[in-house]
Design a protein around this motif. Structure first.
Motif, PDB file in Angstrom:
ATOM      1  N   VAL A 102       0.905  -1.161  -0.113  1.00  0.00           N
ATOM      2  CA  VAL A 102       0.053  -0.132   0.023  1.00  0.00           C
ATOM      3  C   VAL A 102       0.839   1.323  -0.002  1.00  0.00           C
ATOM      4  CG1 VAL A 102      -1.555   1.369   1.213  1.00  0.00           C
ATOM      5  CG2 VAL A 102      -2.064  -1.085   0.879  1.00  0.00           C
ATOM      6  N   ASP A 103       2.027   1.046   0.714  1.00  0.00           N
ATOM      7  CA  ASP A 103       2.873   2.503   0.642  1.00  0.00           C
ATOM      8  C   ASP A 103       3.184   2.697  -0.792  1.00  0.00           C
ATOM      9  OD1 ASP A 103       2.554   2.806   3.500  1.00  0.00           O
ATOM     10  OD2 ASP A 103       4.333   1.508   4.021  1.00  0.00           O
ATOM     11  N   GLY A 104       3.799   1.689  -1.254  1.00  0.00           N
ATOM     12  CA  GLY A 104       4.518   1.924  -2.635  1.00  0.00           C
ATOM     13  C   GLY A 104       3.364   2.297  -3.680  1.00  0.00           C
ATOM     14  N   LEU A 105       1.965   1.726  -3.481  1.00  0.00           N
ATOM     15  CA  LEU A 105       0.902   1.983  -4.404  1.00  0.00           C
ATOM     16  C   LEU A 105       0.456   3.773  -4.110  1.00  0.00           C
ATOM     17  CD1 LEU A 105      -1.229   1.499  -6.210  1.00  0.00           C
ATOM     18  CD2 LEU A 105      -2.611   0.453  -4.535  1.00  0.00           C
ATOM     19  N   GLU A 143      -7.646  -0.358   4.615  1.00  0.00           N
ATOM     20  CA  GLU A 143      -8.695   0.599   5.190  1.00  0.00           C
ATOM     21  C   GLU A 143      -8.308   2.068   5.283  1.00  0.00           C
ATOM     22  OE1 GLU A 143      -9.558  -1.406   8.884  1.00  0.00           O
ATOM     23  OE2 GLU A 143     -10.506  -2.970   7.839  1.00  0.00           O
ATOM     24  N   GLY A 144      -9.222   2.942   5.182  1.00  0.00           N
ATOM     25  CA  GLY A 144      -8.890   4.546   5.430  1.00  0.00           C
ATOM     26  C   GLY A 144      -8.500   5.182   4.105  1.00  0.00           C
ATOM     27  N   THR A 145      -8.272   4.364   3.045  1.00  0.00           N
ATOM     28  CA  THR A 145      -7.966   4.701   1.832  1.00  0.00           C
ATOM     29  C   THR A 145      -8.856   4.672   0.626  1.00  0.00           C
ATOM     30  OG1 THR A 145      -6.812   2.783   1.062  1.00  0.00           O
ATOM     31  CG2 THR A 145      -5.421   4.109   2.371  1.00  0.00           C
ATOM     32  N   GLN A 146      -8.728   5.286  -0.336  1.00  0.00           N
ATOM     33  CA  GLN A 146      -9.687   4.914  -1.538  1.00  0.00           C
ATOM     34  C   GLN A 146      -9.194   3.909  -2.568  1.00  0.00           C
ATOM     35  OE1 GLN A 146      -9.797   8.907  -3.457  1.00  0.00           O
ATOM     36  NE2 GLN A 146     -11.297   9.947  -1.943  1.00  0.00           N
TER      37      GLN A 146
END
Length: 594
Positions: A187-190, A222-225
């Motif tokens: 998720v960090d890389g995305l 969670e908490g992201t789009q």
């Protein structure tokens, strides 16, 4: 609920994934020798920037691309550069290529790290350059440099960013286990890639046969789009074009790229590499590799340093040489047989299958095509595999290309369902290779023709310029001669020439006076007969005229006048007169001598 579409064709081969998902990802030991190919991606091969015997640190750049599309190579651990030589590399042909040989020192000492505190404060181009310097290339396909892929044409806005975690090919579980255990890093890389591209939609797509990975990714998102979508399990749903069609309902145009329809796909392993590069200043020096098959006793996934020989990973997985029949790099559908286990792990290596004879037997002999049409039904690109096979085998490459041969993704679905055991994909690869060779030769010939035509045009232009300069010189010379002709004043005597200057007249007068004095002296010493006196007079006149003509000739030559020829003829004529006069006088003297 996210709407999904379907794609044509596809097959359902046995998954065989459970063998390598019972254990967590293990860190492979540092091998005794790391083999680092200089060509690990699509584009230009890197060039070594270190010397033999040089001590390097982990993460240090040891090879770089200075001109063209490519990314650098970094030291996976600290050690000494022992050699630069040609060694076997992962390739279907079993070819050798230039490699750096690094002997680890066991210290695993990092170079100085300078992570970015907040990448959002930088220009996007600066972050892309950072990714390029980190050596990041696509880790799920052919290895396209990530910094270039994240820089689409300005007229093609990326509206949908897809993170491909489908991993549809049998046996391979590297992405599955990565999503289970490292979802947060993905998720960090995305997020970094989304910040660069600014898409309207971000989707993580994986097949619905990976429930643990789906759960882990949804928890991390969670908490992201970010959308996490499970797609139906069907091979080759992990193909870029097929996954785009499943998620958007749009088809990538023939000969086009996903950016043409506003979509971009990246691999989950690439996302982790992007996050490490930006947040930790760690270049791409390792990756997760699946080691599986019936010939290993402890199959699983290993975090291996780039350059680790496959032989070392097989040993850690408990290889049983007695059961080993084939080594396959990649999956059974799109992978290829390794000629030696000494080839190294590279940035695009995701799986090695140590198969037994029962697991992956040798292919059956090729039989004639029975025109059953099963290959056409299985083709996810809706091509005509049968016709492509005929044209490829007959080397009618132009007809094969006309049937969109290059739209084939070489998924192997047609070969899998063929009852005649025809290696269709091998024929297509051969035809593609020959077409590329012909295109390269044609391009070379076209460039040679262009150079020849340019040279001919240059020579013609130079010849025209030379002729123009010659004409200008001739005109200038003619003008100069005309001017001199106008300025010169010449008179023509009975021989065609008279005195033209006072200087010549004065000189002629002096000659006449000298002759007169000589004659007077001669007459004083000896009386002459009338005949002899007349002859001396004629000789004096001829001599005087000859001297005058010679003087005028010399002046005319100095001035390059156009009457030189006339003067030369006059000189010659007077010279004959002098000669005849001298002869006549000599005869007269002879007659009067007692």
């Amino acid at each position: 609920m996210t709407q999904l579409w379907d794609f044509a064709g596809g097959i359902h081969p046995a998954q065989n994934k459970h063998q390598s998902t019972t254990r967590p990802i293990r860190h492979a030991a540092i091998p005794a020798r790391l083999v680092l190919p200089l060509q690990q991606h699509i584009g230009v091969a890197a060039e070594a920037i270190v010397e033999l015997g040089e001590q390097v640190l982990k993460g240090q750049k040891i090879a770089d691309v200075t001109d063209g599309m490519g990314v650098p190579v970094h030291a996976p651990t600290s050690g000494v550069i022992e050699a630069i030589s040609r060694l076997p590399v992962p390739h279907p042909s079993g070819m050798d290529d230039w490699c750096l040989i690094l002997t680890p020192d066991g210290l695993d000492q990092w170079h100085q790290k300078n992570p970015i505190a907040d990448y959002r404060k930088l220009e996007r181009e600066a972050v892309l350059d950072y990714l390029r310097d980190a050596g990041i290339a696509g880790m799920g396909g052919a290895g396209f440099p990530t910094n270039i892929k994240l820089r689409p044409p300005r007229d093609r806005k990326v509206g949908t960013l897809i993170l491909n975690g489908a991993e549809c090919e049998p046996y391979i579980t590297a992405d599955d286990m990565t999503m289970r255990e490292r979802a947060g890093e993905i998720v960090d890389g995305l997020k970094i890639m989304a910040w660069i591209l600014r898409p309207e939609r971000c989707v993580v797509a994986l097949e619905d046969n990976k429930p643990e990975a789906i759960t882990a990714m949804r928890t991390a998102a969670e908490g992201t789009q970010i959308e996490v979508v499970g797609v139906p399990t069907k091979y080759p749903s992990g193909g870029e074009k097929q996954l785009i069609q499943i998620l958007t309902g749009m088809e990538v145009p023939s000969g086009g790229i996903p950016a043409d329809i506003g979509v971009m796909c990246q691999n989950v392993g690439t996302a982790i590499a992007v996050g490490k590069a930006v947040l930790k200043d760690e270049p791409l020096i390792s990756r997760v590799v699946t080691i599986t098959g019936e010939a290993v006793t402890e199959p699983g996934n290993f975090e291996a340093l780039i350059g680790t020989p496959v032989r070392d990973l097989l040993a850690e997985a408990g290889l049983n040489d007695a059961h080993l029949h084939r080594l396959v790099l990649g999956g059974p559908m799109m992978g290829y047989t390794l000629n030696t286990p000494d080839v190294p792990v590279v940035k695009t290596s995701n799986c090695v299958i140590a198969a037994s004879a029962q697991e992956l037997p040798d292919p059956a002999p090729e039989q004639p095509c029975i025109r059953c049409g099963q290959c056409a039904e299985a083709c996810p690109m809706e091509l005509l595999p049968q016709q492509l096979f005929w044209y490829s085998k007959a080397e009618e490459f132009e007809k094969a290309e006309h049937l969109n041969l290059f739209d084939c993704i070489e998924c192997g679905a047609c070969s899998y369902v063929c009852p005649s055991s025809i290696p269709l994909v091998q024929y297509y690869r051969y035809a593609k290779g020959e077409i590329r060779v012909q295109q390269a030769e044609q391009l070379k010939a076209d460039r040679a023709r262009e150079r020849f035509e340019a040279r001919q045009a240059r020579l013609e232009r130079e010849q025209q310029e030379k002729e123009l300069r010659r004409q200008e010189r001739a005109k200038a010379a003619a003008d100069a001669q005309a001017k001199k002709k106008v300025e010169a004043e010449h008179a023509i005597t009975d021989t065609g020439v008279t005195d033209v200057t006072d200087e010549r007249a004065a000189k002629s007068a002096r000659v006449q006076e000298a002759l007169a004095r000589k004659k007077a002296k001669s007459q004083a010493s000896e009386p002459d007969t009338p005949d002899r006196a007349e002859l001396e007079k004629q000789l004096a006149q001829a001599t005087s005229k000859l001297e005058t003509m010679q003087s005028m000739l010399e002046d005319a030559k100095a001035q390059q006048a156009d009457n030189v020829d006339k003067l030369e003829r006059a000189v010659a004529k007077n010279h004959e007169r002098v000669k005849r006069a001298e002869q006549a006088l000599a005869e007269a003297n002879a007659q009067t001598t007692p």
